[in-house]
Enzyme design. Structure first.
Site, mmCIF file in Angstrom:
data_model
loop_
_atom_site.group_PDB
_atom_site.id
_atom_site.type_symbol
_atom_site.label_atom_id
_atom_site.label_comp_id
_atom_site.label_asym_id
_atom_site.label_seq_id
_atom_site.Cartn_x
_atom_site.Cartn_y
_atom_site.Cartn_z
ATOM 1 N N LYS A 22 14.169 -12.299 36.912
ATOM 2 C CA LYS A 22 14.421 -12.783 35.542
ATOM 3 C C LYS A 22 15.675 -12.124 34.987
ATOM 4 O O LYS A 22 16.550 -12.785 34.431
ATOM 5 C CB LYS A 22 13.228 -12.427 34.662
ATOM 6 C CG LYS A 22 13.472 -12.496 33.162
ATOM 7 C CD LYS A 22 12.248 -12.214 32.343
ATOM 8 C CE LYS A 22 12.020 -10.776 32.059
ATOM 9 N NZ LYS A 22 12.817 -10.200 30.974
ATOM 10 N N ASN A 23 15.794 -10.790 35.186
ATOM 11 C CA ASN A 23 16.868 -10.061 34.527
ATOM 12 C C ASN A 23 18.200 -10.157 35.252
ATOM 13 O O ASN A 23 19.199 -9.607 34.785
ATOM 14 C CB ASN A 23 16.463 -8.593 34.316
ATOM 15 C CG ASN A 23 15.345 -8.490 33.287
ATOM 16 O OD1 ASN A 23 15.038 -9.463 32.593
ATOM 17 N ND2 ASN A 23 14.723 -7.339 33.205
ATOM 18 N N CYS A 119 11.834 -5.648 18.773
ATOM 19 C CA CYS A 119 10.703 -6.263 19.470
ATOM 20 C C CYS A 119 9.630 -5.182 19.585
ATOM 21 O O CYS A 119 9.797 -4.063 19.129
ATOM 22 C CB CYS A 119 11.121 -6.794 20.830
ATOM 23 S SG CYS A 119 11.301 -5.534 22.063
ATOM 24 N N ARG A 124 15.876 -1.779 19.476
ATOM 25 C CA ARG A 124 16.752 -2.526 20.399
ATOM 26 C C ARG A 124 17.993 -3.097 19.708
ATOM 27 O O ARG A 124 18.236 -4.293 19.691
ATOM 28 C CB ARG A 124 15.953 -3.603 21.117
ATOM 29 C CG ARG A 124 14.782 -2.957 21.847
ATOM 30 C CD ARG A 124 14.067 -3.841 22.758
ATOM 31 N NE ARG A 124 14.874 -4.144 23.943
ATOM 32 C CZ ARG A 124 14.460 -5.009 24.859
ATOM 33 N NH1 ARG A 124 13.339 -5.640 24.697
ATOM 34 N NH2 ARG A 124 15.204 -5.272 25.908
ATOM 35 N N ASP A 309 10.471 -0.594 33.225
ATOM 36 C CA ASP A 309 9.706 -1.845 33.299
ATOM 37 C C ASP A 309 8.509 -1.728 34.237
ATOM 38 O O ASP A 309 7.724 -2.676 34.339
ATOM 39 C CB ASP A 309 10.600 -3.001 33.768
ATOM 40 C CG ASP A 309 11.624 -3.361 32.715
ATOM 41 O OD1 ASP A 309 12.555 -4.122 33.027
ATOM 42 O OD2 ASP A 309 11.511 -2.867 31.576
ATOM 43 N N ARG A 401 6.443 -14.651 30.364
ATOM 44 C CA ARG A 401 7.895 -14.441 30.180
ATOM 45 C C ARG A 401 8.501 -13.789 31.408
ATOM 46 O O ARG A 401 9.686 -13.913 31.671
ATOM 47 C CB ARG A 401 8.154 -13.548 28.970
ATOM 48 C CG ARG A 401 7.658 -14.128 27.671
ATOM 49 C CD ARG A 401 8.154 -13.361 26.509
ATOM 50 N NE ARG A 401 9.610 -13.231 26.550
ATOM 51 C CZ ARG A 401 10.325 -12.680 25.572
ATOM 52 N NH1 ARG A 401 9.707 -12.199 24.514
ATOM 53 N NH2 ARG A 401 11.626 -12.601 25.660
#
Ligand code: EPZ
Length: 421
Positions: A22-23, A119, A124, A309, A401
């Protein structure tokens, strides 16, 4: 609202393949703004966030089409970009939308991107992105919740130093620098594999980037970039999550289709904890049941350190280890939201500032829990896989997500797990 229901106790067995990262896919899609013509991206994970980025590009005037049935191959053409405005309605749902800021300023000399806002895991801010773009000559103002950037004469190469390592900050300024006049040197750059994959893609588009993956990245600006083809690297965080799933269920699982060196920090911690992690052929690791888990401390750091993460997922594993583990979170200020939910399942965790003290317990029991953010929800699923009885994880849109059909992948290797609509 959809939920995931898990009956704990099944040991995971067999093989699970990892999806695209994803990143890596998010900045790579944003980079399409920089080039003329069409780019084709393969191994794109089918995730909510990629849908949001595709919507944002379409809003800007790009053409985004899914080439295959599963949505893993996307074709993007950006010849007809019509606007440089990324609206709040979209940006508020995905902070990675800020990744269009650098490319828009570089290509069109202007950008109006909504401030992403905080978030669950922290404030952030994007001050480091803004400061870096200003060093390339962009004039930036904030008004009405938007960042407005202009560079009517184009961007100029410069020395850009990050006072703090930032992954998307590095990616934003890297994408701006490739079309700046002259040379840019980015120091204290993020070294994540996703930054390296972006640089590889940019060079395939005709850019001149050296040193990605180290703390110093050198860019020689070029006048234009063209479309290209690229396969996104595998998702090291999904891979790490499945490795931990195998360990927590005392299974015997092969995780394949990824780059083991990308999870070395995790693998080494798992071995210290007594888990048997071994090579299982090219691009695969095998995790085998271990008699007991030893408490092992972790401190999250930028790559190649232990990934923030994977902190929540590793903490779930440590709730069942013998002894006391200290989990220190140095990247985000509020990334312990999962501790309360794990405690409801019987975990013994005390949070003091940026450190969580985890005292291992004999067992976890299933409960109704609520996901708060992407990786916290993954840790609750992992706990549910081993807890005695039934666990129901609510607000699973968080997990969608970052994980492609996680319940299907886990069910295929023996988990008693299903999604209820
Ligand atoms: C990227 O976020 C990832 N997201 C995150 O993954 C990941 O947790 C994070 O890097 C750290 O590895 C994407 O790549 C899309 P940072 P990013 O800028 O770039 C502070 C997931 O679960 N900071 O490296 O936003 C920031 O607040 C997500 O997939 C500033 O102060 O993270 C944080 O404390 C979650 N000012 C630290 O730096 C800035 O301008 C590192 O953040 C930018 C960041």
């Amino acid at each position: 609202m959809q939920k995931i229901v898990i009956e704990g106790g099944a040991r995971l067995k067999g093989e699970v393949r990892v999806s695209g990262a994803k990143n890596a896919a998010l900045p790579i899609l944003a980079s399409a703004i920089l080039g003329t013509g069409t780019s084709t991206y393969r191994n794109v994970p089918k995730l909510a966030d990629l849908g949001t980025m595709s919507k944002l590009l379409t809003l800007l005037g790009a053409k985004v089409e899914s080439v295959d049935r599963e949505g893993h191959v996307l074709r993007v053409s950006t010849d007809a970009l019509t606007t440089h405005h990324a609206p709040y309605e979209l940006v508020k749902t995905m902070r990675a939308s800020v990744l269009v800021l650098g490319p828009l300023v570089a290509r069109y000399g202007q950008a109006r991107v909504s401030l992403p806002g905080g978030c669950a895991i922290g404030a952030r801010p994007i001050n480091l992105h803004v400061a870096a773009l200003e060093q390339l000559g962009a004039e930036i103002q904030h008004s009405h919740g938007y960042v407005e950037a202009r560079a009517p004469q184009g961007l100029k190469g410069a020395q850009v130093h990050f006072e703090r390592i930032t992954v998307t900050g590095t990616e934003d300024v890297l994408m701006a620098a490739v079309l700046a006049q002259g040379e840019t040197v980015i120091s204290n750059a993020a070294r994540e594999p996703e930054v390296q994959d972006l640089a590889l893609l940019l060079n395939k588009m005709g850019a001149s980037v050296e040193g990605a993956g180290t703390s110093t990245i050198r860019v020689r600006g070029v006048s234009s970039l063209h479309g290209t083809e690229h396969a996104i690297i595998p998702d090291r965080i999904e891979a790490g999550t499945f490795l931990i799933a195998a360990a927590i269920t005392r299974g015997n699982l092969v995780v394949s289709g990824f780059i083991p060196e990308h999870v070395e920090a995790l693998a080494s911690k798992m071995r210290q904890a007594g888990v048997d992690v071994t090579a299982a052929g090219h691009g695969a690791l095998r995790v085998q049941a271990s008699l007991k888990l030893r408490a092992t401390d972790i401190t999250t750091e930028e790559y190649p350190g232990f990934a923030t993460d994977l902190q929540a997922q590793y903490m779930a594993l440590m709730t069942l280890a013998e002894g006391i583990s200290f989990v220190s979170e140095t990247i985000f200020e509020n990334r312990f939201m999962h501790t309360q939910e794990l405690a409801r399942m019987g975990a013994n965790i005390r949070v003091e500032g940026r450190q969580a003290i985890v005292a291992g317990v004999a067992e976890l029991t299933g409960a109704q829990v609520i996901a708060s953010d992407l990786r916290a929800s993954a840790s609750l699923v992992l706990a549910g896989l081993v807890a005695r009885g039934e666990t129901v994880v609510d607000r699973v849109y968080h997990i969608d997500r970052g994980y492609e059909r996680i319940e299907e992948k886990l069910a295929r290797v023996g988990a008693r797990i299903e999604r209820i609509i």
